[in-house]
Design a protein around this motif. Structure first.
Motif, PDB file in Angstrom:
ATOM      1  N   UNK A  30       1.080  -1.357  -0.263  1.00  0.00           N
ATOM      2  CA  UNK A  30       0.287  -0.143   0.216  1.00  0.00           C
ATOM      3  C   UNK A  30       0.450   1.739  -0.506  1.00  0.00           C
ATOM      4  N   UNK A  31       0.443   1.913  -0.465  1.00  0.00           N
ATOM      5  CA  UNK A  31       1.023   3.536  -0.533  1.00  0.00           C
ATOM      6  C   UNK A  31       0.670   4.029   0.929  1.00  0.00           C
ATOM      7  N   UNK A  32      -0.429   4.215   0.980  1.00  0.00           N
ATOM      8  CA  UNK A  32      -0.590   4.882   2.702  1.00  0.00           C
ATOM      9  C   UNK A  32      -1.569   4.215   3.227  1.00  0.00           C
ATOM     10  N   UNK A  33      -1.279   4.013   4.655  1.00  0.00           N
ATOM     11  CA  UNK A  33      -1.952   3.215   5.533  1.00  0.00           C
ATOM     12  C   UNK A  33      -2.552   4.023   6.533  1.00  0.00           C
ATOM     13  N   UNK A  34      -3.529   4.041   6.807  1.00  0.00           N
ATOM     14  CA  UNK A  34      -3.982   4.906   8.299  1.00  0.00           C
ATOM     15  C   UNK A  34      -5.260   4.375   9.007  1.00  0.00           C
ATOM     16  N   UNK A  35      -4.786   5.737  10.262  1.00  0.00           N
ATOM     17  CA  UNK A  35      -6.650   5.019  11.202  1.00  0.00           C
ATOM     18  C   UNK A  35      -7.783   5.633  11.009  1.00  0.00           C
ATOM     19  N   UNK A  36      -8.740   5.378  11.440  1.00  0.00           N
ATOM     20  CA  UNK A  36      -9.419   6.377  10.596  1.00  0.00           C
ATOM     21  C   UNK A  36     -10.378   6.026  12.597  1.00  0.00           C
ATOM     22  N   UNK A  37     -12.001   6.775  12.657  1.00  0.00           N
ATOM     23  CA  UNK A  37     -11.939   6.447  13.922  1.00  0.00           C
ATOM     24  C   UNK A  37     -13.512   6.927  13.919  1.00  0.00           C
ATOM     25  N   UNK A  38     -14.454   5.943  14.659  1.00  0.00           N
ATOM     26  CA  UNK A  38     -16.134   6.290  14.487  1.00  0.00           C
ATOM     27  C   UNK A  38     -16.174   6.183  15.644  1.00  0.00           C
ATOM     28  N   UNK A  39     -16.914   7.418  16.351  1.00  0.00           N
ATOM     29  CA  UNK A  39     -17.835   7.627  17.942  1.00  0.00           C
ATOM     30  C   UNK A  39     -19.168   7.301  17.382  1.00  0.00           C
ATOM     31  N   UNK A  40     -19.995   6.753  18.300  1.00  0.00           N
ATOM     32  CA  UNK A  40     -21.493   6.619  19.009  1.00  0.00           C
ATOM     33  C   UNK A  40     -21.864   7.834  17.568  1.00  0.00           C
ATOM     34  N   UNK A  41     -22.489   8.011  17.304  1.00  0.00           N
ATOM     35  CA  UNK A  41     -23.806   8.890  16.461  1.00  0.00           C
ATOM     36  C   UNK A  41     -22.899  10.359  15.691  1.00  0.00           C
ATOM     37  N   UNK A  42     -21.307   9.920  15.638  1.00  0.00           N
ATOM     38  CA  UNK A  42     -20.353  10.480  14.282  1.00  0.00           C
ATOM     39  C   UNK A  42     -20.211   9.902  13.129  1.00  0.00           C
ATOM     40  N   UNK A  43     -19.426  10.316  12.763  1.00  0.00           N
ATOM     41  CA  UNK A  43     -19.357  10.496  11.846  1.00  0.00           C
ATOM     42  C   UNK A  43     -17.976   9.707  11.398  1.00  0.00           C
ATOM     43  N   UNK A  44     -17.302   8.516  10.846  1.00  0.00           N
ATOM     44  CA  UNK A  44     -15.826   7.893   9.906  1.00  0.00           C
ATOM     45  C   UNK A  44     -15.054   9.344  10.435  1.00  0.00           C
ATOM     46  N   UNK A  45     -13.997   9.455  10.906  1.00  0.00           N
ATOM     47  CA  UNK A  45     -13.080  10.459  10.599  1.00  0.00           C
ATOM     48  C   UNK A  45     -11.996   9.928  10.417  1.00  0.00           C
ATOM     49  N   UNK A  46     -11.171  10.253  10.023  1.00  0.00           N
ATOM     50  CA  UNK A  46      -9.796  10.560   9.930  1.00  0.00           C
ATOM     51  C   UNK A  46      -8.974  10.980  10.911  1.00  0.00           C
ATOM     52  N   UNK A  47      -8.066  10.092  11.818  1.00  0.00           N
ATOM     53  CA  UNK A  47      -7.331  10.248  12.727  1.00  0.00           C
ATOM     54  C   UNK A  47      -5.569  10.059  12.527  1.00  0.00           C
ATOM     55  N   UNK A  48      -5.439   9.516  11.336  1.00  0.00           N
ATOM     56  CA  UNK A  48      -3.465   9.542  10.916  1.00  0.00           C
ATOM     57  C   UNK A  48      -3.280   8.925  10.369  1.00  0.00           C
ATOM     58  N   UNK A  49      -2.535   8.914   9.798  1.00  0.00           N
ATOM     59  CA  UNK A  49      -1.862   8.142   7.777  1.00  0.00           C
ATOM     60  C   UNK A  49      -0.724   8.263   8.324  1.00  0.00           C
ATOM     61  N   UNK A  50      -0.183   7.124   7.068  1.00  0.00           N
ATOM     62  CA  UNK A  50       1.244   7.857   6.934  1.00  0.00           C
ATOM     63  C   UNK A  50       1.360   7.372   5.725  1.00  0.00           C
ATOM     64  N   UNK A  51       2.731   7.427   5.017  1.00  0.00           N
ATOM     65  CA  UNK A  51       3.077   7.283   3.540  1.00  0.00           C
ATOM     66  C   UNK A  51       4.207   5.687   3.404  1.00  0.00           C
ATOM     67  N   UNK A  52       4.306   5.455   2.511  1.00  0.00           N
ATOM     68  CA  UNK A  52       5.409   4.176   2.509  1.00  0.00           C
ATOM     69  C   UNK A  52       6.518   5.673   2.986  1.00  0.00           C
ATOM     70  N   UNK A  53       7.358   6.399   2.780  1.00  0.00           N
ATOM     71  CA  UNK A  53       8.465   7.099   2.704  1.00  0.00           C
ATOM     72  C   UNK A  53       7.863   8.258   4.388  1.00  0.00           C
ATOM     73  N   UNK A  54       7.446   7.497   4.724  1.00  0.00           N
ATOM     74  CA  UNK A  54       6.960   8.026   6.592  1.00  0.00           C
ATOM     75  C   UNK A  54       6.378   9.421   6.482  1.00  0.00           C
ATOM     76  N   UNK A  55       5.725  10.147   4.861  1.00  0.00           N
ATOM     77  CA  UNK A  55       5.274  11.159   5.621  1.00  0.00           C
ATOM     78  C   UNK A  55       4.006  11.366   6.342  1.00  0.00           C
ATOM     79  N   UNK A  56       3.691  11.091   7.070  1.00  0.00           N
ATOM     80  CA  UNK A  56       2.579  11.423   8.539  1.00  0.00           C
ATOM     81  C   UNK A  56       1.808  13.135   8.471  1.00  0.00           C
ATOM     82  N   UNK A  57       0.334  12.098   8.599  1.00  0.00           N
ATOM     83  CA  UNK A  57      -0.647  13.341   9.086  1.00  0.00           C
ATOM     84  C   UNK A  57      -1.784  12.802  10.190  1.00  0.00           C
ATOM     85  N   UNK A  58      -2.131  13.803  11.183  1.00  0.00           N
ATOM     86  CA  UNK A  58      -2.861  13.870  11.737  1.00  0.00           C
ATOM     87  C   UNK A  58      -3.803  14.518  12.121  1.00  0.00           C
TER      88      UNK A  58
END
Length: 113
Positions: A30-58
Motif C-alpha cells: 500500500x502507498x498509504x496506511x492509516x487509522x480512522x475512527x467512528x464514535x457513536x452517532x458521529x461520522x468516521x474521521x481520519x485519525x492519522x495516516x502515513x505514506x510509504x516514505x513515512x510522511x505523516x498526517x494527524x
C-alpha cells in the motif's frame, strides 16, 4: 487483501494503548496506511495516516498525543495512543490505500473518565 487490527480495549483517562494492523495478500504494497475512527452517532474521521516514505498526517485533536508508524517489510501500521481522553472513545479502523481503500474490521477503544 485482508487487514487485521488488534490492540483495542478499555483504558482510563490519561492511559495509553497501541493499535496494530497487518495487511496481507500476496504482493500488496500500500502507498498509504492509516487509522480512522467512528464514535457513536458521529461520522468516521481520519485519525492519522502515513505514506510509504513515512510522511505523516494527524487530526488536530490527536496531535502531540498519538504517533503513527509503519513497518513496510511487514505491511503493518501502528498507532501509539497516549494521554487518552474520553473523547477518543470510538471504533478504530485501519486502512490501506493502493488502487482503492481497503479496510480492517475495526477495534473498539474505550476511555473511561
Amino acid at each position: 487483501v485482508q487487514l487485521q487490527a488488534s490492540g483495542g480495549g478499555l483504558v482510563q483517562t490519561g492511559g495509553s494503548l497501541r493499535l496494530s494492523c497487518a495487511a496481507s495478500g500476496g504482493t500488496f504494497r500500500p502507498n498509504v496506511m492509516g487509522w480512522y475512527r467512528q464514535a457513536p452517532g458521529k461520522q468516521r474521521e481520519l485519525v492519522a495516516s502515513i505514506s510509504r516514505f513515512s510522511i505523516t498526517t494527524y487530526a488536530e485533536s490527536v496531535k502531540g498525543r498519538f504517533t503513527i508508524s509503519r513497518d513496510n517489510a511487514k505491511n503493518t501500521v501502528y498507532l501509539q495512543m497516549n494521554s487518552l481522553e474520553p473523547e477518543d472513545t470510538a471504533v478504530y479502523y485501519c486502512t490501506a490505500v493502493l488502487d482503492k481503500y481497503y479496510w480492517g474490521q475495526g477495534t473498539l477503544v474505550t476511555v473511561s473518565s
